[in-house]
Write a protein that holds these residues in place. Structure first.
Motif, PDB file in Angstrom:
ATOM      1  N   LEU A 107     -65.464   8.998 -72.776  1.00 43.92           N
ATOM      2  CA  LEU A 107     -64.867  10.100 -72.230  1.00 43.92           C
ATOM      3  C   LEU A 107     -65.380  10.755 -71.129  1.00 43.92           C
ATOM      4  CD1 LEU A 107     -62.452  12.044 -73.101  1.00 43.92           C
ATOM      5  CD2 LEU A 107     -64.302  13.241 -74.378  1.00 43.92           C
ATOM      6  N   THR A 108     -66.750  10.971 -71.077  1.00 40.55           N
ATOM      7  CA  THR A 108     -67.338  11.843 -70.306  1.00 40.55           C
ATOM      8  C   THR A 108     -67.713  10.923 -68.989  1.00 40.55           C
ATOM      9  OG1 THR A 108     -69.510  11.536 -71.305  1.00 40.55           O
ATOM     10  CG2 THR A 108     -68.507  13.262 -71.753  1.00 40.55           C
ATOM     11  N   PHE A 109     -67.680   9.559 -69.224  1.00 44.32           N
ATOM     12  CA  PHE A 109     -67.658   8.638 -67.771  1.00 44.32           C
ATOM     13  C   PHE A 109     -66.591   9.028 -67.105  1.00 44.32           C
ATOM     14  CE2 PHE A 109     -68.289   3.998 -66.515  1.00 44.32           C
ATOM     15  CZ  PHE A 109     -69.179   4.251 -65.761  1.00 44.32           C
ATOM     16  N   GLY A 110     -65.092   9.333 -67.893  1.00 42.84           N
ATOM     17  CA  GLY A 110     -63.875   9.560 -66.979  1.00 42.84           C
ATOM     18  C   GLY A 110     -63.970  11.026 -66.459  1.00 42.84           C
ATOM     19  N   TRP A 111     -64.686  11.884 -67.309  1.00 43.68           N
ATOM     20  CA  TRP A 111     -64.988  13.090 -66.889  1.00 43.68           C
ATOM     21  C   TRP A 111     -65.774  13.299 -65.590  1.00 43.68           C
ATOM     22  CZ3 TRP A 111     -62.130  17.623 -66.667  1.00 43.68           C
ATOM     23  CH2 TRP A 111     -61.208  17.720 -67.861  1.00 43.68           C
ATOM     24  N   ALA A 112     -66.779  12.324 -65.797  1.00 40.74           N
ATOM     25  CA  ALA A 112     -67.664  12.321 -64.118  1.00 40.74           C
ATOM     26  C   ALA A 112     -66.875  11.826 -62.881  1.00 40.74           C
ATOM     27  CB  ALA A 112     -68.840  11.207 -64.534  1.00 40.74           C
ATOM     28  N   LEU A 113     -65.959  10.805 -63.101  1.00 39.36           N
ATOM     29  CA  LEU A 113     -65.130  10.362 -62.139  1.00 39.36           C
ATOM     30  C   LEU A 113     -64.323  11.401 -61.758  1.00 39.36           C
ATOM     31  CD1 LEU A 113     -65.127   7.293 -60.899  1.00 39.36           C
ATOM     32  CD2 LEU A 113     -63.062   7.356 -62.207  1.00 39.36           C
ATOM     33  N   LEU A 114     -63.542  12.125 -62.639  1.00 40.13           N
ATOM     34  CA  LEU A 114     -62.841  13.295 -62.351  1.00 40.13           C
ATOM     35  C   LEU A 114     -63.377  14.353 -61.492  1.00 40.13           C
ATOM     36  CD1 LEU A 114     -59.667  13.858 -63.315  1.00 40.13           C
ATOM     37  CD2 LEU A 114     -60.803  15.631 -64.841  1.00 40.13           C
ATOM     38  N   LEU A 115     -64.727  14.635 -61.913  1.00 43.54           N
ATOM     39  CA  LEU A 115     -65.252  15.752 -61.227  1.00 43.54           C
ATOM     40  C   LEU A 115     -65.570  15.450 -59.785  1.00 43.54           C
ATOM     41  CD1 LEU A 115     -67.515  17.288 -64.334  1.00 43.54           C
ATOM     42  CD2 LEU A 115     -65.236  18.499 -63.066  1.00 43.54           C
ATOM     43  N   GLN A 116     -66.015  14.291 -59.612  1.00 41.02           N
ATOM     44  CA  GLN A 116     -66.643  13.705 -58.416  1.00 41.02           C
ATOM     45  C   GLN A 116     -65.201  13.747 -57.437  1.00 41.02           C
ATOM     46  OE1 GLN A 116     -67.926   9.698 -58.485  1.00 41.02           O
ATOM     47  NE2 GLN A 116     -69.672  10.220 -59.840  1.00 41.02           N
ATOM     48  N   ALA A 117     -64.071  13.298 -57.899  1.00 37.33           N
ATOM     49  CA  ALA A 117     -62.707  13.338 -57.195  1.00 37.33           C
ATOM     50  C   ALA A 117     -62.617  14.833 -56.649  1.00 37.33           C
ATOM     51  CB  ALA A 117     -61.715  12.680 -57.796  1.00 37.33           C
ATOM     52  N   LEU A 118     -62.472  15.625 -57.709  1.00 36.18           N
ATOM     53  CA  LEU A 118     -62.304  16.967 -57.424  1.00 36.18           C
ATOM     54  C   LEU A 118     -63.086  17.622 -56.636  1.00 36.18           C
ATOM     55  CD1 LEU A 118     -60.748  19.490 -58.784  1.00 36.18           C
ATOM     56  CD2 LEU A 118     -62.850  19.942 -59.867  1.00 36.18           C
ATOM     57  N   MET A 119     -64.839  17.313 -56.593  1.00 41.25           N
ATOM     58  CA  MET A 119     -65.635  17.972 -55.539  1.00 41.25           C
ATOM     59  C   MET A 119     -65.363  17.189 -54.074  1.00 41.25           C
ATOM     60  SD  MET A 119     -68.990  18.604 -57.834  1.00 41.25           S
ATOM     61  CE  MET A 119     -69.230  16.869 -58.570  1.00 41.25           C
ATOM     62  N   ARG A 120     -64.892  16.100 -54.241  1.00 41.86           N
ATOM     63  CA  ARG A 120     -64.741  15.394 -52.987  1.00 41.86           C
ATOM     64  C   ARG A 120     -63.470  15.924 -51.995  1.00 41.86           C
ATOM     65  NH1 ARG A 120     -64.343  10.146 -54.853  1.00 41.86           N
ATOM     66  NH2 ARG A 120     -66.591   9.983 -54.897  1.00 41.86           N
ATOM     67  N   VAL A 121     -62.568  16.509 -52.798  1.00 39.19           N
ATOM     68  CA  VAL A 121     -61.392  17.208 -52.435  1.00 39.19           C
ATOM     69  C   VAL A 121     -61.508  18.578 -51.852  1.00 39.19           C
ATOM     70  CG1 VAL A 121     -58.954  18.138 -52.639  1.00 39.19           C
ATOM     71  CG2 VAL A 121     -59.752  15.942 -53.461  1.00 39.19           C
ATOM     72  N   LEU A 122     -62.533  19.180 -52.680  1.00 37.03           N
ATOM     73  CA  LEU A 122     -62.880  20.813 -52.572  1.00 37.03           C
ATOM     74  C   LEU A 122     -63.945  20.900 -51.454  1.00 37.03           C
ATOM     75  CD1 LEU A 122     -63.074  22.233 -56.207  1.00 37.03           C
ATOM     76  CD2 LEU A 122     -61.177  22.585 -54.282  1.00 37.03           C
ATOM     77  N   TRP A 123     -64.850  20.263 -51.540  1.00 36.21           N
ATOM     78  CA  TRP A 123     -65.732  20.123 -50.479  1.00 36.21           C
ATOM     79  C   TRP A 123     -66.105  18.979 -49.716  1.00 36.21           C
ATOM     80  CZ3 TRP A 123     -66.873  22.035 -55.548  1.00 36.21           C
ATOM     81  CH2 TRP A 123     -66.674  23.426 -55.664  1.00 36.21           C
ATOM     82  N   PRO A 124     -65.265  18.642 -48.820  1.00 32.23           N
ATOM     83  CA  PRO A 124     -65.165  17.415 -48.058  1.00 32.23           C
ATOM     84  C   PRO A 124     -66.464  17.545 -46.851  1.00 32.23           C
ATOM     85  CG  PRO A 124     -63.351  18.708 -47.286  1.00 32.23           C
ATOM     86  CD  PRO A 124     -63.944  19.329 -48.481  1.00 32.23           C
ATOM     87  N   GLY A 125     -66.561  16.380 -46.406  1.00 34.52           N
ATOM     88  CA  GLY A 125     -67.437  16.340 -45.034  1.00 34.52           C
ATOM     89  C   GLY A 125     -68.865  16.556 -45.708  1.00 34.52           C
ATOM     90  N   PRO A 126     -69.901  17.021 -44.713  1.00 32.89           N
ATOM     91  CA  PRO A 126     -71.153  16.938 -44.949  1.00 32.89           C
ATOM     92  C   PRO A 126     -71.885  17.305 -46.280  1.00 32.89           C
ATOM     93  CG  PRO A 126     -70.949  18.669 -43.478  1.00 32.89           C
ATOM     94  CD  PRO A 126     -69.651  18.221 -43.758  1.00 32.89           C
TER      95      PRO A 126
END
Lengths: 308, 283, 238
Positions: free
Chosen positions: B99-118
């Motif tokens: 379950l939390t493996f899924g959440w790790a992936l989800l949060l990574q995607a979220l952070m990639r969208v919210l804080w793109p770039g450097p």
């Protein structure tokens, strides 16, 4: 049986009836993911849950890439990749033989990270973080018309064949001594031992078989994309994707993981990727969360009438 | 290695170790109370770091003042986690991991969208200075981080060992059913623990972001670190997490000083593998 | 056939078995008696390889089996049942028996012969028509019979039976007695934990009495049941 023949015929069609090469490519990667999910499920059949199949995928990918770059025929190189993956699987399988459940899952996760780190730092062999480029494409076959074995079309049929082989292996496994032993070990390893079953033998056999299929897929993959990088092939993505697909499709079921793989991959690539490229991994994350929370048996549990 | 370099390395290792121990706390607490493994732990810490960075970049306030805000911002996750963990069948270790493996992936995607770039770093000038004591140079930022981590671990330890609800938490972690029979509200104990764990993870994230760059996949390594420290310390032991953290921090500083930073990640993966084989934290 | 030579087992500070000596001849049926906690099941666990003794040796058919893995011991020809039956719950009744037939001692090489053997064993215990049912759906009595078929599936020459007759009606007990007779006809050697004099008197050649981990009496069933040691073991009189 007739249904299977129909599906097989339909699967042969897309490149022939003029699908756009991009769709042909997406379908062939979908078959590749379905192969990974089937291979992962083969290990899970004996009760061993892996969170690190990227290790075997990456070993297959690097094994094949290095062999191919040394001038060996890509077919032989892919086979070599499979062999490297098997060696890597026997190593972790034997080391973690005492572990089960979550501890084994964590150990495989660490194992994949370990290989990623090695590939990143062992620059002389792996090309380091930049990886290896210039991997030759799959060769055409002399015996069949050129158009069917070249480029995306060629990759399509090869990945379809690999998927069919993986499904065949899984189906045979469930009906063989291996399947029987794995079912018994999965349910109660100590009881199985009292019936003459040596758990470690069969666990290692399923590790080897699962890694072989995964490694072959990895070798095939590098000859399709023609580059290999540590973060790509040893990355979390190739650990989580087969896990999600197999759990979503249904642990221990033959076709569930394949259907889930095709559905999830096509949804992610064809519908989500054009709109929100940054989110293309999202369906896998959501599918995993939903399946754990709401559908522990996966899609396969919907197909069967509820029992006991 | 000259003695002065060795001293400097040891001091850096100790400060790094305090931070590592602080980062691991949330993971260790959740494992202790609910026998579930939070593979998204590193992502949660990273999210705390990003929130701290966002607040700091937006307000210009001193990073230490932003810690409570970042901690509070992660509280919804505590309730979400509690709800999810309640749904999982026992034994929870394996389903919680998936379950939390899924959440790790989800949060990574979220952070990639919210804080793109450097990659982001809270490079507050107030933390940048350093003072020289004889052979050893002490960076203020790192020293403050280490002290804050020590303070938080100490406060938590006191709370868990000296207060009534702290004892409830420990009893629940040891044996949920027995604790419930003894009249302890195990539901509330779990919720308090999750709230504390998430708040501490958010705080750890802000501290981390003042000395380490944060990026969407930075959490992967933090999770591995947290698992290693928890295995070394033993499940349910807070103060030993600090010792384990110090050990790892010093070991890492020495490794980096001798062989350079390249092999850090594989070494951590190797440590995790070896620790699991030697002493699995769950079956 | 089976030779247990001064075997001792300790769990923590508790001494579960103290220098136990058992010798069972080929085709003999020996009963094992003793109050709860006297070490009966521990002795079975030692023989089948689940527990490694702290001291002593176990020999079976001229082979020293002390410390061998359970799967090796099973293949040498020792089968056992558990007091609380433990089939594989999510496997079919057929597969439950097929596992031992496939991996036990001297398995048939052809698939069809193995399947026939499973059918035969299921018929022996009266579960032929349940072959495709899941083991978890069986009734308590059926589960007990499946446990027996599983124990026989590895083609044992020595069977360790743990309380086959306990908890059964007088009619069920007679069935068990007939079952023992059939096993004897097949030439099996049997070591059986039973509590009923009626059963032991009918089926066993002799009886051993365990008390607090030690063999305290041995002889014909009637003699052991009448012994002072038996009263001491069960009633605690000195």
């Amino acid at each position: 049986m007739r249904g299977a023949a129909l599906v097989a015929t339909l699967a042969l069609l897309p490149p022939l009836i003029g699908f756009h090469p991009y769709y042909v490519y997406v379908l062939s990667t979908a078959f590749l993911f379905a192969t990974l999910a089937t291979a992962w499920n083969l290990l899970a059949y004996g009760g061993q849950i892996s969170f690190g199949h990227a290790a075997f995928f990456g070993l297959g990918a690097y094994g094949a890439a290095l062999t191919s770059l040394a001038g060996v025929s890509p077919w032989a190189a892919i086979a070599a990749g499979g062999a490297v993956a098997v060696a890597g699987a026997l190593l972790i399988g034997a080391a973690a033989a005492r572990l089960g459940g979550a501890a084994l899952a964590l150990a495989t996760l660490a194992y994949a990270e370990l290989w990623r780190g090695i590939a990143q730092n062992w620059t002389a062999v792996s090309g380091g973080g930049a990886g290896l480029v210039g991997i030759p494409p799959l060769p055409t076959l002399a015996a069949v018309p050129l158009d069917l074995t070249r480029g995306h079309t060629g990759s399509y049929y090869v990945s379809l064949a690999v998927l069919a082989a993986a499904l065949g292996v899984f189906g045979l496994m469930t009906r063989s001594r291996l399947g029987l032993a794995l079912r018994a070990v999965r349910e109660a390893a100590d009881r199985a031992a009292l019936l003459g079953i040596r758990p470690i033998t069969w666990k290692l056999a399923s590790f080897a078989l699962s890694a072989l299929l995964t490694g072959l897929a990895g070798g095939l993959y590098v000859h399709m994309v023609r580059v290999v990088e540590p973060d790509l092939v040893f990355g979390r993505f190739f650990s989580i994707v087969p896990l999600v697909m197999a759990m979503f499709g249904g642990l221990h079921s033959v076709l569930g993981p394949t259907l889930a793989a095709l559905g999830l991959h096509l949804f992610s690539e064809l519908l989500l990727h054009p709109v929100a490229p940054a989110l293309h991994q999202l369906p896998y994350a959501v599918a995993l969360i939903v399946v754990i929370l709401y559908l522990p048996g996966g899609l396969a549990s919907l197909a069967k009438a509820p029992r006991d | 290695m000259p003695l002065s370099t060795l001293m400097q390395t040891l001091v850096s290792g100790v400060m790094l170790g305090c931070l590592y121990a602080f980062v691991a706390l949330g993971f260790a607490m959740i494992l202790g109370i609910s026998h579930s493994l939070n593979l998204a732990h590193g992502e949660i810490v990273t999210l705390g770091g990003y929130i701290g960075y966002g607040l700091w970049a937006g307000s210009g306030l001193h990073p230490l003042l932003l810690i409570p805000v970042a901690a509070a911002a992660l509280l919804p996750l505590a309730f979400l986690w509690h709800w999810m963990l309640d749904r999982l069948p026992a034994p929870r270790a394996l389903p919680s991991l998936a379950l939390t493996f899924g959440w790790a992936l989800l949060l990574q995607a979220l952070m990639r969208v919210l804080w793109p770039g450097p990659h982001r770093l809270i490079s507050s000038p107030s933390l940048g200075a350093s003072t020289r004591f004889g052979w050893v140079t002490l960076n203020h930022g790192r020293a403050v981080v280490a002290l804050a981590a020590l303070g938080a671990i100490g406060a938590l330890w006191l709370a868990v060992t000296r207060t009534r609800w702290g004892r409830a938490i420990r009893a629940t972690g040891l044996d949920r059913d027995a604790a419930a029979l003894a009249g302890i509200n195990v539901y509330a104990a779990t919720r308090i623990t999750l709230v504390l764990a998430m708040a501490l993870s958010g705080a750890a994230g802000v501290l981390l972001a003042t000395t380490h760059y944060v990026y969407p996949t930075a959490g992967v390594e933090l999770t591995l670190l947290a698992i290693v420290l928890t295995i070394w310390a033993g499940v349910g032991r807070l103060l030993t997490v600090l010792l384990a953290g110090l050990l790892l921090g010093i070991a890492e500083s020495l490794t980096v000083a001798i062989s350079g930073p390249a092999w850090r990640e594989p070494v951590i993966a190797c440590l995790l593998l070896a620790s699991l084989l030697a002493r699995p934290p769950v079956d | 056939m089976l030779d247990v030579r001064s075997v001792s087992v300790a769990f923590g500070g508790l001494r579960a078995l103290r220098s136990v000596e058992v010798a069972i001849a080929d085709r003999e049926i020996v009963g094992l008696l003793g109050p709860n906690g006297s070490g009966k099941t521990t002795l079975f666990n030692v023989v089948s390889g689940l527990v490694r003794p702290a001291a002593g040796e176990v020999w079976f058919g001229g082979v020293r089996i002390t410390g061998l893995a359970p799967w090796k011991i099973a293949r040498l020809g020792i089968g056992r049942t558990f007091q609380i039956a433990r089939p594989f719950p999510r496997m079919s009744v057929f597969d439950n028996v097929l596992a031992g037939v496939t991996f036990g001692a001297r398995p048939a090489s052809r698939r069809i012969d193995r399947a026939r053997e499973v059918d035969r064993l299921l018929a022996t215990v009266g579960l032929a028509e349940k072959a495709s049912a899941r083991a978890s759906t069986l009734s308590l009595g059926e589960t007990k019979r499946l446990e027996l078929a599983i124990a026989l599936s590895t083609r044992p020459t020595l069977l360790l039976l743990d309380e086959l007759a306990s908890g059964l009606s007088p009619k069920g007990r007679e069935e068990v007695i007939r079952f023992y007779a059939r096993l004897r006809e097949r030439g099996l050697t049997i070591f059986a934990i039973e509590h009923s004099l009626a059963v032991l008197n009918e089926v066993s050649d002799r009886v051993l009495l365990l008390d607090q981990g030690a063999v305290v009496a041995e002889g014909p069933p009637r003699a052991v049941f009448a012994s002072r040691e038996l009263r001491a073991a069960y009633l605690g009189d000195e």
